[in-house]
Design a protein around this motif. Structure first.
Motif, PDB file in Angstrom:
ATOM      1  N   ALA A  38       0.826  -1.206   0.000  1.00 52.88           N
ATOM      2  CA  ALA A  38       0.000   0.000   0.000  1.00 52.88           C
ATOM      3  C   ALA A  38       0.857   1.253   0.000  1.00 52.88           C
ATOM      4  N   HIS A  96      -6.900  -3.982  -3.230  1.00 56.78           N
ATOM      5  CA  HIS A  96      -5.981  -4.821  -2.459  1.00 56.78           C
ATOM      6  C   HIS A  96      -6.338  -6.280  -2.672  1.00 56.78           C
ATOM      7  N   LEU A 136      -3.998  -0.798   5.425  1.00 58.81           N
ATOM      8  CA  LEU A 136      -4.041   0.087   4.265  1.00 58.81           C
ATOM      9  C   LEU A 136      -4.128   1.558   4.649  1.00 58.81           C
TER      10      LEU A 136
END
Length: 459
Positions: free
Chosen positions: A273, A380, A307
């Motif tokens: 991320a 993701h 994240l």
């Protein structure tokens, strides 16, 4: 070290099948073919434009990719077969983007497909070391083992370590199930109350059955192109979506820290991320929509933290406040597709299906589940063993996504309908339109399994 600037790469076309229960009714050749045809129709290209092919799947013999791609044409391009556990689809997208950004190709077709067995995931090769055997042993030594499926134990343990209440994990599942009703490709489109989710059969604390993703059969595909390829087709720029940033990471030594959260890839998700967002020049606060890997509700809880969508240790507060769904308290709409929990999880197709969902949002085609002021989208995808891929998308023009009515979409794409809100098949004429013009062979379309079984019966 700051990420190196990469040449632009765009997602020009996407397509997918409806995700279905794994009952053996549809073969992987059909799933991959449908997804690929739809993606090429969407991109308004033919297979003769494709310079490299990437096939993404976990369950199947070597060169299943060629078996699928030869149906589009036999143009002798390189075809790569990718298996990276549950992150297989996004790994294929990452490879394609690197090819294009490095100048190795101007047009790459990525097709993910999976024909699975019913029930929980199981290893096929039991006469050798399991790739995630060390992960299982660490879990056994630190948390013990139960009779629950191994993945449910791993992610359930991570949820218990995070410290939220059972209702918080159930709320994540409730939201994802609620979102699914607007996704025509979702395996399940049922709405449940919080109480129904908490009272469904217990799998492994805190997880109940309705907080676990199902196994699925399905396919998804994407066409990725270079700036030069897009510039030669200016009429398609309004539908092109830029991969503004992307990070792929594997495990660090933190995997064996004895933390249940670290054991399910928290550290690699965090790194991927960071890399993706730094390259795109954005922060977690810039996202209004996100597709993340909710194989279990507990994983979504941990990932909201990893994240950066929630403050460290406070993901459950974001969930409680209504921050991950539509409404006045929304911070970021997570899994508008219904996520893996509702949409399903055909391993090789999952990451590409996430991509398709976000492309539809940024185009403004997902008009029945649009998120206001969408300018950036976050994806993701996680596979134990391990690999995490995080991707940042934005429109080619950098503007906020509009909301486009379905009639207009049908005119723009020439299909007569909006694939973001309606799951349809395709006609033989449409398939002919995008298959190679002079390098196809009908025998590549042969369903060989019944023929081989008949021959063996005669022997």
């Amino acid at each position: 070290m700051a990420p190196k600037q990469k040449a632009p790469c765009y997602v020009l076309g996407v397509g997918m099948t409806k995700f279905i229960k794994p009952r053996g009714k549809v073969d992987y050749t059909e799933l991959g073919y449908e997804a690929g045809i739809k993606a090429m129709l969407d991109a308004q290209i033919t297979y003769d434009d494709v310079e490299q092919g990437i096939a993404c799947y976990c369950y199947g013999d070597s060169t299943c990719g060629q078996r699928v791609f030869y149906q589009f044409g036999m143009t002798q391009i390189p075809i790569y077969n990718v298996n990276n556990n549950c992150s297989t689809g996004s790994t294929g997208l990452h490879m394609a983007r690197n090819m294009i950004s490095a100048g190795a190709a101007d047009c790459v077709l990525v097709v993910g497909f999976e024909k699975m067995n019913p029930g929980s995931l199981a290893s096929v090769w039991n006469d050798r070391e399991n790739p995630i055997g060390t992960t299982y042993v660490m879990m056994a030594q630190t948390r013990g083992l139960t009779k629950a499926p191994g993945a449910a134990q791993m992610f359930g343990n991570a949820g218990r370590e995070y410290g939220a209440k059972p209702e918080d994990f159930a709320e994540i599942a409730r939201i994802n199930h609620a979102h699914s009703v607007n996704n025509p490709y979702s395996q399940f489109q049922d709405v449940y109350t919080l109480e129904q989710i908490m009272q469904s059969p217990k799998i492994h604390e805190p997880l109940t059955k309705l907080q676990c993703c199902p196994t699925s059969d399905g396919g998804a595909a994407a066409v990725l192109v270079s700036q030069a390829f897009l510039d030669a087709r200016p009429h398609l720029k309004s539908q092109a979506v830029l991969i503004a940033g992307q990070g792929m990471a594997t495990d660090s030594p933190a995997l064996f820290s004895k933390s249940a959260i670290d054991l399910v890839g928290w550290d690699m998700s965090k790194r991927a991320a960071r890399v993706a967002m730094e390259e795109a020049g954005v922060t977690p606060a810039d996202f209004s929509v996100c597709e993340l890997h909710d194989c279990f509700s507990a994983n979504e809880m941990c990932l909201l933290d990893a994240l950066g969508l929630a403050e460290p240790g406070k993901a459950h507060e974001l969930v409680r406040s209504g921050g991950i769904t539509y409404g006045p308290n929304s911070k970021v709409v997570v899994n508008p597709s219904g996520g893996l929990i509702s949409k399903g999880h055909p391993l090789g197709a999952t990451g590409i299906a996430q991509c398709a969902e976000l492309v539809w949002h940024l185009r403004g085609w997902a008009n029945n589940r649009a998120v206001p002021h969408t300018k950036w989208a976050l994806q993701h995808n996680l596979g134990l063993g391990g690999a995490a891929v995080v991707t940042v998308y934005r429109r080619a023009d950098g503007a906020e996504a509009p909301v486009v009515d379905s009639a207009t979409v049908g005119k723009q794409n020439g299909l007569g309908y909006n694939p973001a809100v309606e799951a349809r098949g395709f006609t033989a004429e449409q398939a002919k339109k995008v298959r190679s013009k002079d390098k196809t062979h009908d025998f590549a379309m042969t369903q060989t399994l019944p023929l081989m079984k008949a021959a063996q019966a005669r022997a």
